[in-house]
Enzyme design. Structure first.
Site, PDB file in Angstrom:
ATOM      1  N   HIS A   5       0.824  -1.198   0.000  1.00 22.17           N
ATOM      2  CA  HIS A   5       0.000   0.000   0.000  1.00 22.17           C
ATOM      3  C   HIS A   5       0.860   1.251   0.000  1.00 22.17           C
ATOM      4  O   HIS A   5       2.050   1.197   0.273  1.00 22.17           O
ATOM      5  CB  HIS A   5      -0.964   0.030   1.202  1.00 22.17           C
ATOM      6  CG  HIS A   5      -0.305   0.132   2.532  1.00 22.17           C
ATOM      7  ND1 HIS A   5      -0.109  -0.948   3.360  1.00 22.17           N
ATOM      8  CD2 HIS A   5       0.201   1.192   3.205  1.00 22.17           C
ATOM      9  CE1 HIS A   5       0.484  -0.561   4.469  1.00 22.17           C
ATOM     10  NE2 HIS A   5       0.687   0.742   4.402  1.00 22.17           N
ATOM     11  N   ARG A   9      -1.652  10.938   4.332  1.00 27.37           N
ATOM     12  CA  ARG A   9      -2.276  11.582   5.486  1.00 27.37           C
ATOM     13  C   ARG A   9      -3.343  12.541   4.970  1.00 27.37           C
ATOM     14  O   ARG A   9      -3.076  13.325   4.053  1.00 27.37           O
ATOM     15  CB  ARG A   9      -1.238  12.333   6.310  1.00 27.37           C
ATOM     16  CG  ARG A   9      -0.299  11.413   7.048  1.00 27.37           C
ATOM     17  CD  ARG A   9       0.698  12.207   7.910  1.00 27.37           C
ATOM     18  NE  ARG A   9       1.517  11.284   8.664  1.00 27.37           N
ATOM     19  CZ  ARG A   9       2.693  10.826   8.243  1.00 27.37           C
ATOM     20  NH1 ARG A   9       3.173  11.193   7.066  1.00 27.37           N
ATOM     21  NH2 ARG A   9       3.384   9.979   8.992  1.00 27.37           N
ATOM     22  N   GLU A  56      -3.720   3.536   1.850  1.00 25.07           N
ATOM     23  CA  GLU A  56      -4.033   3.679   3.274  1.00 25.07           C
ATOM     24  C   GLU A  56      -4.216   5.165   3.533  1.00 25.07           C
ATOM     25  O   GLU A  56      -3.275   5.949   3.373  1.00 25.07           O
ATOM     26  CB  GLU A  56      -2.893   3.144   4.132  1.00 25.07           C
ATOM     27  CG  GLU A  56      -3.057   3.426   5.602  1.00 25.07           C
ATOM     28  CD  GLU A  56      -1.807   3.104   6.423  1.00 25.07           C
ATOM     29  OE1 GLU A  56      -1.682   3.666   7.519  1.00 25.07           O
ATOM     30  OE2 GLU A  56      -0.967   2.307   5.958  1.00 25.07           O
ATOM     31  N   HIS A  74       3.326  11.703  -7.379  1.00 25.98           N
ATOM     32  CA  HIS A  74       1.921  11.404  -7.625  1.00 25.98           C
ATOM     33  C   HIS A  74       1.707   9.903  -7.548  1.00 25.98           C
ATOM     34  O   HIS A  74       2.654   9.129  -7.565  1.00 25.98           O
ATOM     35  CB  HIS A  74       1.476  11.919  -9.008  1.00 25.98           C
ATOM     36  CG  HIS A  74       2.225  11.304 -10.148  1.00 25.98           C
ATOM     37  ND1 HIS A  74       3.391  11.845 -10.658  1.00 25.98           N
ATOM     38  CD2 HIS A  74       2.001  10.170 -10.868  1.00 25.98           C
ATOM     39  CE1 HIS A  74       3.835  11.082 -11.644  1.00 25.98           C
ATOM     40  NE2 HIS A  74       3.006  10.052 -11.795  1.00 25.98           N
ATOM     41  N   GLU A 122      -2.182  10.953 -11.248  1.00 23.00           N
ATOM     42  CA  GLU A 122      -2.081  10.868 -12.703  1.00 23.00           C
ATOM     43  C   GLU A 122      -3.067   9.812 -13.187  1.00 23.00           C
ATOM     44  O   GLU A 122      -3.083   8.690 -12.687  1.00 23.00           O
ATOM     45  CB  GLU A 122      -0.670  10.468 -13.127  1.00 23.00           C
ATOM     46  CG  GLU A 122      -0.506  10.381 -14.633  1.00 23.00           C
ATOM     47  CD  GLU A 122       0.887   9.979 -15.073  1.00 23.00           C
ATOM     48  OE1 GLU A 122       1.215  10.173 -16.257  1.00 23.00           O
ATOM     49  OE2 GLU A 122       1.660   9.459 -14.225  1.00 23.00           O
TER      50      GLU A 122
END
Length: 126
Positions: A5, A9, A56, A74, A122
């Protein structure tokens, strides 16, 4: 080995879950609160974690925004109808800051959108 993952934040968990699930078609896979350390985790993606890389989303209670800095680039998502998804995103108020079109010097059609916290995504035509 495989990539499990990527953690982002976020300043408003529900807003971010809505963006990724309703606008980008991901599913909320699981969510948990940690009351001792005051944070909530939400795992979202296009398939189950045992077979797919997911995002996450981490919400630290009481933190509404972050300085994204200049190191983050990105995440990339392959899409079937890049023009349609960009129109849908803009209609829902998302910032598509690089409209769909060929990448400079190539034929691959890409676009860029920002999530509610300003993270770049993207979109790449499949």
């Amino acid at each position: 080995m495989r990539l499990l993952h990527t953690m982002l934040r976020v300043g408003n968990l529900e807003r971010s879950i809505t963006f990724y699930t309703e606008l980008l078609g991901m599913k909320l896979l699981r969510q948990s609160d940690n009351t001792q350390y005051k944070y909530t985790l939400a795992f979202i993606g296009y398939g189950e974690e045992d077979a797919n890389t997911v995002l996450e989303l981490t919400y630290n209670w009481g933190t509404e925004s972050y300085d994204l800095g200049n190191a983050y680039g990105h995440i990339a998502i392959g899409v079937d109808d890049i023009y349609g998804i960009c129109a849908k995103l803009e209609a829902k108020g998302a910032e598509v800051y690089r409209k769909p079109g060929p990448v400079l010097g190539g034929d691959t059609v890409i676009a860029f959108v920002r999530d509610p916290d300003g993270y770049a995504i993207e979109l790449i035509a499949d």
